[in-house]
Scaffold this motif. Structure first.
Motif, PDB file in Angstrom:
ATOM      1  N   PRO A 179       0.832  -1.213   0.000  1.00 38.44           N
ATOM      2  CA  PRO A 179       0.000   0.000   0.000  1.00 38.44           C
ATOM      3  C   PRO A 179       0.863   1.258   0.000  1.00 38.44           C
ATOM      4  N   LYS A 180       0.464   2.220  -0.845  1.00 40.46           N
ATOM      5  CA  LYS A 180       1.205   3.476  -0.957  1.00 40.46           C
ATOM      6  C   LYS A 180       0.489   4.621  -0.254  1.00 40.46           C
ATOM      7  N   THR A 181      -0.776   4.436   0.070  1.00 45.20           N
ATOM      8  CA  THR A 181      -1.535   5.456   0.805  1.00 45.20           C
ATOM      9  C   THR A 181      -2.277   4.780   1.953  1.00 45.20           C
ATOM     10  N   ILE A 182      -2.679   5.583   2.920  1.00 40.63           N
ATOM     11  CA  ILE A 182      -3.427   5.040   4.049  1.00 40.63           C
ATOM     12  C   ILE A 182      -4.732   4.419   3.583  1.00 40.63           C
ATOM     13  N   GLU A 183      -5.376   5.057   2.612  1.00 40.86           N
ATOM     14  CA  GLU A 183      -6.668   4.576   2.128  1.00 40.86           C
ATOM     15  C   GLU A 183      -6.560   3.183   1.506  1.00 40.86           C
ATOM     16  N   GLU A 184      -5.415   2.862   0.941  1.00 38.95           N
ATOM     17  CA  GLU A 184      -5.231   1.554   0.308  1.00 38.95           C
ATOM     18  C   GLU A 184      -5.190   0.421   1.333  1.00 38.95           C
ATOM     19  N   LEU A 185      -5.030   0.766   2.628  1.00 37.52           N
ATOM     20  CA  LEU A 185      -5.019  -0.280   3.658  1.00 37.52           C
ATOM     21  C   LEU A 185      -6.339  -1.039   3.721  1.00 37.52           C
ATOM     22  N   GLN A 186      -7.426  -0.398   3.258  1.00 35.11           N
ATOM     23  CA  GLN A 186      -8.729  -1.071   3.315  1.00 35.11           C
ATOM     24  C   GLN A 186      -8.782  -2.298   2.413  1.00 35.11           C
ATOM     25  N   ASP A 187      -7.862  -2.399   1.471  1.00 36.97           N
ATOM     26  CA  ASP A 187      -7.818  -3.555   0.578  1.00 36.97           C
ATOM     27  C   ASP A 187      -6.823  -4.609   1.048  1.00 36.97           C
ATOM     28  N   HIS A 188      -6.297  -4.429   2.267  1.00 36.73           N
ATOM     29  CA  HIS A 188      -5.256  -5.348   2.747  1.00 36.73           C
ATOM     30  C   HIS A 188      -5.692  -6.086   4.004  1.00 36.73           C
ATOM     31  N   ASP A 189      -4.962  -7.152   4.303  1.00 37.87           N
ATOM     32  CA  ASP A 189      -5.246  -8.008   5.466  1.00 37.87           C
ATOM     33  C   ASP A 189      -4.470  -7.469   6.667  1.00 37.87           C
ATOM     34  N   ILE A 190      -5.214  -7.033   7.652  1.00 39.74           N
ATOM     35  CA  ILE A 190      -4.602  -6.434   8.842  1.00 39.74           C
ATOM     36  C   ILE A 190      -4.594  -7.443   9.983  1.00 39.74           C
ATOM     37  N   ASN A 212      -6.868   9.486  10.802  1.00 43.21           N
ATOM     38  CA  ASN A 212      -7.333   8.341  11.572  1.00 43.21           C
ATOM     39  C   ASN A 212      -7.977   7.337  10.625  1.00 43.21           C
ATOM     40  N   PHE A 213      -7.541   6.102  10.744  1.00 40.67           N
ATOM     41  CA  PHE A 213      -8.034   5.065   9.848  1.00 40.67           C
ATOM     42  C   PHE A 213      -8.612   3.925  10.678  1.00 40.67           C
ATOM     43  N   ALA A 214      -9.865   3.561  10.413  1.00 41.32           N
ATOM     44  CA  ALA A 214     -10.518   2.464  11.146  1.00 41.32           C
ATOM     45  C   ALA A 214     -10.067   1.128  10.569  1.00 41.32           C
ATOM     46  N   LEU A 215      -9.594   0.261  11.439  1.00 38.67           N
ATOM     47  CA  LEU A 215      -9.079  -1.043  11.010  1.00 38.67           C
ATOM     48  C   LEU A 215     -10.183  -2.103  11.029  1.00 38.67           C
ATOM     49  N   ASN A 216     -10.138  -2.969  10.037  1.00 38.30           N
ATOM     50  CA  ASN A 216     -11.053  -4.113   9.968  1.00 38.30           C
ATOM     51  C   ASN A 216     -10.190  -5.368   9.809  1.00 38.30           C
ATOM     52  N   PRO A 217      -9.673  -5.882  10.919  1.00 37.34           N
ATOM     53  CA  PRO A 217      -8.654  -6.942  10.837  1.00 37.34           C
ATOM     54  C   PRO A 217      -9.208  -8.290  10.389  1.00 37.34           C
ATOM     55  N   ILE A 218      -8.335  -9.067   9.746  1.00 37.51           N
ATOM     56  CA  ILE A 218      -8.704 -10.458   9.427  1.00 37.51           C
ATOM     57  C   ILE A 218      -8.342 -11.385  10.577  1.00 37.51           C
ATOM     58  N   MET A 219      -7.455 -10.901  11.465  1.00 30.38           N
ATOM     59  CA  MET A 219      -7.071 -11.680  12.638  1.00 30.38           C
ATOM     60  C   MET A 219      -6.818 -10.735  13.798  1.00 30.38           C
ATOM     61  N   GLU A 220      -7.247 -11.131  14.983  1.00 31.04           N
ATOM     62  CA  GLU A 220      -7.040 -10.341  16.196  1.00 31.04           C
ATOM     63  C   GLU A 220      -6.502 -11.254  17.286  1.00 31.04           C
ATOM     64  N   THR A 221      -5.505 -10.787  18.025  1.00 29.65           N
ATOM     65  CA  THR A 221      -4.915 -11.605  19.086  1.00 29.65           C
ATOM     66  C   THR A 221      -4.433 -10.718  20.222  1.00 29.65           C
ATOM     67  N   ASN A 222      -4.298 -11.309  21.403  1.00 22.88           N
ATOM     68  CA  ASN A 222      -3.849 -10.552  22.579  1.00 22.88           C
ATOM     69  C   ASN A 222      -2.352 -10.685  22.819  1.00 22.88           C
ATOM     70  N   ASP A 223      -1.612 -11.257  21.865  1.00 20.52           N
ATOM     71  CA  ASP A 223      -0.176 -11.446  22.082  1.00 20.52           C
ATOM     72  C   ASP A 223       0.629 -10.998  20.866  1.00 20.52           C
ATOM     73  N   GLY A 224       1.679 -10.187  21.136  1.00 27.35           N
ATOM     74  CA  GLY A 224       2.505  -9.645  20.066  1.00 27.35           C
ATOM     75  C   GLY A 224       3.270 -10.697  19.298  1.00 27.35           C
ATOM     76  N   GLN A 225       3.659 -11.786  19.964  1.00 30.01           N
ATOM     77  CA  GLN A 225       4.413 -12.827  19.267  1.00 30.01           C
ATOM     78  C   GLN A 225       3.540 -13.591  18.272  1.00 30.01           C
ATOM     79  N   ILE A 226       2.250 -13.697  18.571  1.00 31.56           N
ATOM     80  CA  ILE A 226       1.335 -14.353  17.629  1.00 31.56           C
ATOM     81  C   ILE A 226       1.163 -13.482  16.391  1.00 31.56           C
ATOM     82  N   VAL A 227       1.000 -12.167  16.606  1.00 36.86           N
ATOM     83  CA  VAL A 227       0.906 -11.237  15.476  1.00 36.86           C
ATOM     84  C   VAL A 227       2.171 -11.321  14.621  1.00 36.86           C
ATOM     85  N   ARG A 228       3.316 -11.306  15.279  1.00 32.08           N
ATOM     86  CA  ARG A 228       4.601 -11.378  14.561  1.00 32.08           C
ATOM     87  C   ARG A 228       4.710 -12.659  13.760  1.00 32.08           C
ATOM     88  N   SER A 229       4.376 -13.779  14.376  1.00 26.47           N
ATOM     89  CA  SER A 229       4.462 -15.069  13.682  1.00 26.47           C
ATOM     90  C   SER A 229       3.554 -15.094  12.455  1.00 26.47           C
TER      91      SER A 229
END
Length: 306
Positions: A179-190, A212-229
Motif C-alpha cells: 500500500p502506498k496510501t493510508i486509504e489503500e489499507l482497506q484492501d489489505h489483510d490487517i 485516523n483510519f478504522a481497522l477491519n482486521p482479518i485476525m485479532e490476538t492478545n499477544d505480540g508474538q502471535i501477530v509477529r508469527s
C-alpha cells in the motif's frame, strides 16, 4: 521510654552487675539508665533488681526475664546481621512482569549474565500483556510500554522511546502488493494486536497532517508474538513496536510500510513502588536493565527505522 533500649540496659545490668557500667556500655547517662529500669519495672509491675549499696542482683523473676530478653535480643541481632549480609551479597527473588514479547526479547537474554553476577538473586518473570496491579500482585518491577503513563503512586524510570510501524513479509507484499496510501489499507489483510491503545483506530501523522483510519482486521490476538508469527508467515500487515520487530526488519524478514506516516511514540518505562527502602535486589536488576539498553543503543537503532 524506648522498650528495646530498656531491655538492652536490663541485660547489661544483669551481666555487668552495676548500673554505671551498663549505662556506659549503652552510652547513656546514669539518670537515664535509672529511668529506664524504673519504667521497665513499673510497666511489668514486678521488681526485677534487688539494689544494695555495693551491687545489684536480679530477683528470681528478674532472672527469668533476663533469659527471655537475652534470647529476644539475640534474634534481633541475627535478623539485622542477615539483612546486612544480604546488602553485601544480595539475595532473594525479584518478581518482574512485562509483555511476553519484551520478556522474550529483552529480559530472558540477560538472566544468565545477571545470575553470574548475583548468584543468590532469583528471577520470577511473569509474562502478561495486560498491566497488573503492582501492589496487589506483589510485583517488584513492571515494564510498561505506553504513549503516556497515567498519574499514580508508582515511581517511573524511562528505559527508552520507541514507536510502532506497519510491516509485512516479502511473500505477502508479492501476493497483495504494497500500500502506498493510508486509504489503500482497506484492501489489505490487517493483523491486530488487541491490547494496543485504541487498537481499531490507526492514528498517523505526517508534518502537520493527522489521519485516523478504522481497522477491519482479518485476525485479532492478545499477544505480540502471535501477530509477529502470522506476519512472518505472510498472513498480513502488522502494527507493532520496533522493540518486537526491529531485528526482523534489519534482516529482511519484514518490510516497513507507509514509512512517511508516523504512529505515536511509545515510552518503555520501568515501574516500581518506591525508591525509599527499595530492596537492593530490585535496584540491582533495574540498574542492570538500564545499563544493557544504554550499551546496546536500542533507542538509536529503533529511531533509524523510518
Amino acid at each position: 521510654m524506648d522498650r528495646l533500649t530498656s531491655m538492652e540496659l536490663f541485660v547489661a545490668v544483669a551481666e555487668l552487675g552495676t548500673l554505671n557500667k551498663a549505662a556506659e556500655k549503652l552510652d547513656i547517662s546514669n539518670a537515664a539508665a535509672t529511668r529506664h529500669i524504673t519504667s521497665l519495672e513499673n510497666r511489668l509491675n514486678v521488681r526485677l533488681i534487688e539494689r544494695t549499696t555495693r551491687r545489684l542482683s536480679l530477683t528470681t523473676i528478674g532472672i527469668e526475664y533476663y533469659k527471655k530478653c537475652k534470647d529476644l535480643l539475640s534474634e534481633i541481632d541475627q535478623a539485622e546481621s542477615s539483612i546486612s549480609s544480604a546488602a553485601v551479597e544480595p539475595e532473594g527473588t525479584v518478581t518482574i512482569t512485562s509483555s511476553i514479547s519484551f520478556a522474550i526479547m529483552h529480559i530472558t537474554p540477560l538472566i544468565p549474565k545477571f545470575n553470574k553476577l548475583y548468584p543468590k538473586i532469583k528471577i520470577n518473570l511473569i509474562g502478561a500483556n495486560r498491566y497488573q496491579d503492582i501492589i496487589d500482585s506483589n510485583i517488584d518491577i513492571a515494564i510498561r510500554t505506553r504513549e503516556f503513563e497515567p498519574d499514580s503512586n508508582l515511581t517511573i524510570r524511562k528505559l527508552a522511546t520507541t514507536h510502532r510501524i506497519l510491516a509485512a513479509s516479502y511473500d505477502y507484499i508479492k501476493r497483495k502488493g504494497k500500500p502506498k496510501t493510508i486509504e489503500e489499507l482497506q484492501d489489505h489483510d490487517i493483523l491486530l494486536y488487541s491490547h494496543a491503545n485504541n487498537p481499531r483506530i490507526l492514528s498517523l501523522s505526517k508534518d502537520n497532517e493527522i489521519k485516523n483510519f478504522a481497522l477491519n482486521p482479518i485476525m485479532e490476538t492478545n499477544d505480540g508474538q502471535i501477530v509477529r508469527s502470522a506476519a512472518l508467515n505472510g498472513a498480513g500487515i502488522l502494527i507493532q513496536p520496533l522493540y518486537i520487530i526491529y531485528q526482523d526488519i534489519v534482516e529482511g524478514r519484514l518490510i516497513p510500510i507507509l514509512t512517511d506516516w508516523k504512529l505515536p511514540e511509545l515510552n518503555v518505562n520501568i515501574a516500581f513502588q518506591s525508591r525509599q527502602f527499595m530492596p537492593i535486589k530490585n535496584r540491582l536488576f533495574i540498574d542492570f536493565l538500564i545499563e544493557d539498553f544504554k550499551n546496546k543503543e536500542y533507542e538509536r537503532y529503533w529511531s533509524s527505522i523510518q
